[in-house]
Write a protein that holds these residues in place. Structure first.
Motif, short mmCIF file in Angstrom:
data_model
loop_
_atom_site.label_atom_id
_atom_site.label_comp_id
_atom_site.label_asym_id
_atom_site.label_seq_id
_atom_site.Cartn_x
_atom_site.Cartn_y
_atom_site.Cartn_z
N GLN A 84 0.83 -1.20 0.00
CA GLN A 84 0.00 0.00 0.00
C GLN A 84 0.87 1.26 0.00
N LEU A 85 1.95 1.22 0.73
CA LEU A 85 2.85 2.38 0.77
C LEU A 85 3.52 2.59 -0.58
N VAL A 86 3.93 1.51 -1.22
CA VAL A 86 4.54 1.62 -2.55
C VAL A 86 3.54 2.18 -3.54
N ALA B 123 -2.61 8.84 -3.96
CA ALA B 123 -3.53 7.95 -3.27
C ALA B 123 -4.19 8.66 -2.10
N SER B 124 -5.40 8.23 -1.77
CA SER B 124 -6.09 8.80 -0.62
C SER B 124 -5.42 8.32 0.66
N ARG C 172 -8.67 2.20 4.46
CA ARG C 172 -8.46 3.22 3.43
C ARG C 172 -9.59 4.24 3.53
N GLU C 173 -9.21 5.49 3.65
CA GLU C 173 -10.21 6.55 3.76
C GLU C 173 -10.83 6.82 2.40
N GLN C 174 -12.14 6.88 2.37
CA GLN C 174 -12.85 7.17 1.13
C GLN C 174 -14.23 7.72 1.47
#
Length: 358
Positions: free
Chosen positions: A210-212, A219-220, A278-280
């Motif tokens: 996810q960091l990559v 990205a959010s 994941r914020e959305q």
């Protein structure tokens, strides 16, 4: 009275009989390892081919008398004879395959030679009973040898095809075992055995990915929520490992049903759970913390008891509170440790028993 017959064709009939009996024994013993459908297919196919081989043995025996040609038969009688011979072979194969006798312990070659010789002796007896027999014409001998070759070749080819099928099944079973072992080792390495959740290693890998991905595009933001069960050792002493594992598995199933999108829930340690969020839209890390706390505070019913635990909860957010896996996890754990400790309990009270820090 002087009797004569062609010895080469008589030997050919013996060879056909030996191969036929050997095929019956081998077919019966090998089909035991097949499933019902495959066993039925190979038994039927083998019986049909061996039955045809026995008919050809009779034809060769007729030629051995010295007539130069086989005794003529109408097609309908030939078909009926083939069916009868095939059904007889099939009955023999089925009876042998269902016998408790372990055919693998029998000297198959010796048994085939003995029974085959007995069968071919019937041909010899029929020749002797004809009285004076003429020497077979060369055309009859050639035809008889050709029929014998066809019969033996067809039966051996069927047996070879069945053995190849058996080896293919064995190799497939071996591959499945190896694949199952790989999956078992993978689960041991990356999943918690008690809850079935990803463990720390797999969670760290997923978080690193996810960091990559976040560094490659806009990205959010996302967050981590860490929950630690208070006084887990006391709970183990009180209820035992087996029961606590069942309770945690029920809890993991409940939490798993509420995951959204790319959420990842893992067991970070023996007393700690961690959630990737994941914020959305309207769902940010703070809102996810509230929902997570509500799920953790709901009692778990197992074995007639209602388990209500005390949890310490902390969270971190990317990129504000860390830009590496270790930094984000460490921040969430540090925030969680800033709260006090309450005793765990089993209760029927509806009062929430968790501690929340942010």
């Amino acid at each position: 009275m002087h009797r004569s017959f062609d010895i080469s064709l008589l030997i050919a009939t013996t060879c056909i009989a030996v191969v036929a009996v050997g095929c019956v024994i081998d077919l019966a013993s090998r089909t035991r390892a097949f499933n019902k459908l495959r066993q039925l297919i190979w038994q039927a196919l083998g019986a049909a081919v061996i039955g045809a081989g026995l008919l050809l043995m009779n034809q060769v025996g007729d030629l051995a008398i010295g007539l130069g040609v086989a005794i003529a038969t109408t097609p309908i009688y030939a078909v009926l004879a083939w069916i009868a011979s095939s059904l007889t072979v099939l009955l023999a194969v089925v009876m042998i395959s269902r016998s408790p006798l372990n055919l693998a312990l029998l000297p198959k070659t010796g048994a085939a030679l003995l029974i085959g010789a007995l069968l071919s002796s019937l041909q010899f007896a029929s020749i002797e009973s004809t009285g004076q027999a003429l020497a077979g014409a060369e055309a009859g001998i050639a035809r008889g040898l050709m029929l014998a070759s066809i019969a033996i070749g067809a039966m051996l080819a069927t047996l070879a095809a069945m053995r190849l099928d058996q080896r293919w099944l064995e190799r497939r079973a071996q591959r499945e075992l190896e694949q199952a072992e790989v999956e078992r080792v993978h689960r041991l390495a990356y999943y918690d055995s008690a809850t079935g959740l990803p463990n720390r290693s797999l969670f760290t890998e997923k978080l690193l990915k996810q960091l990559v991905d976040a560094n490659r595009r806009d990205a959010s933001p996302f967050g981590l929520i860490y929950a630690e069960l208070r006084d887990f050792r006391v709970l183990l002493q009180r209820h035992g490992d087996a029961r606590m594992n069942r309770v945690l598995k029920l809890l993991a199933e409940r939490l798993g049903q509420e995951l959204v999108g790319d959420d990842v829930l893992a067991r970070l340690s023996y007393d700690g759970l961690i959630l990737f969020v994941r914020e959305q839209g309207e769902r940010d890390t703070a809102a996810a913390v509230t929902g997570f706390c509500g799920l953790l505070s709901t009692p778990i019913v197992e074995g007639g008891d209602s388990f209500r635990f005390t949890w310490g909860i902390g969270h971190s957010r990317y990129p504000d509170q860390g830009q590496s896996t270790q930094a984000l996890i460490r921040t969430a754990m540090t925030v969680q440790r800033q709260i006090g400790t309450e005793s765990p309990s089993i209760a029927s009270s509806n009062r929430p028993r968790y501690a929340l820090a942010s």
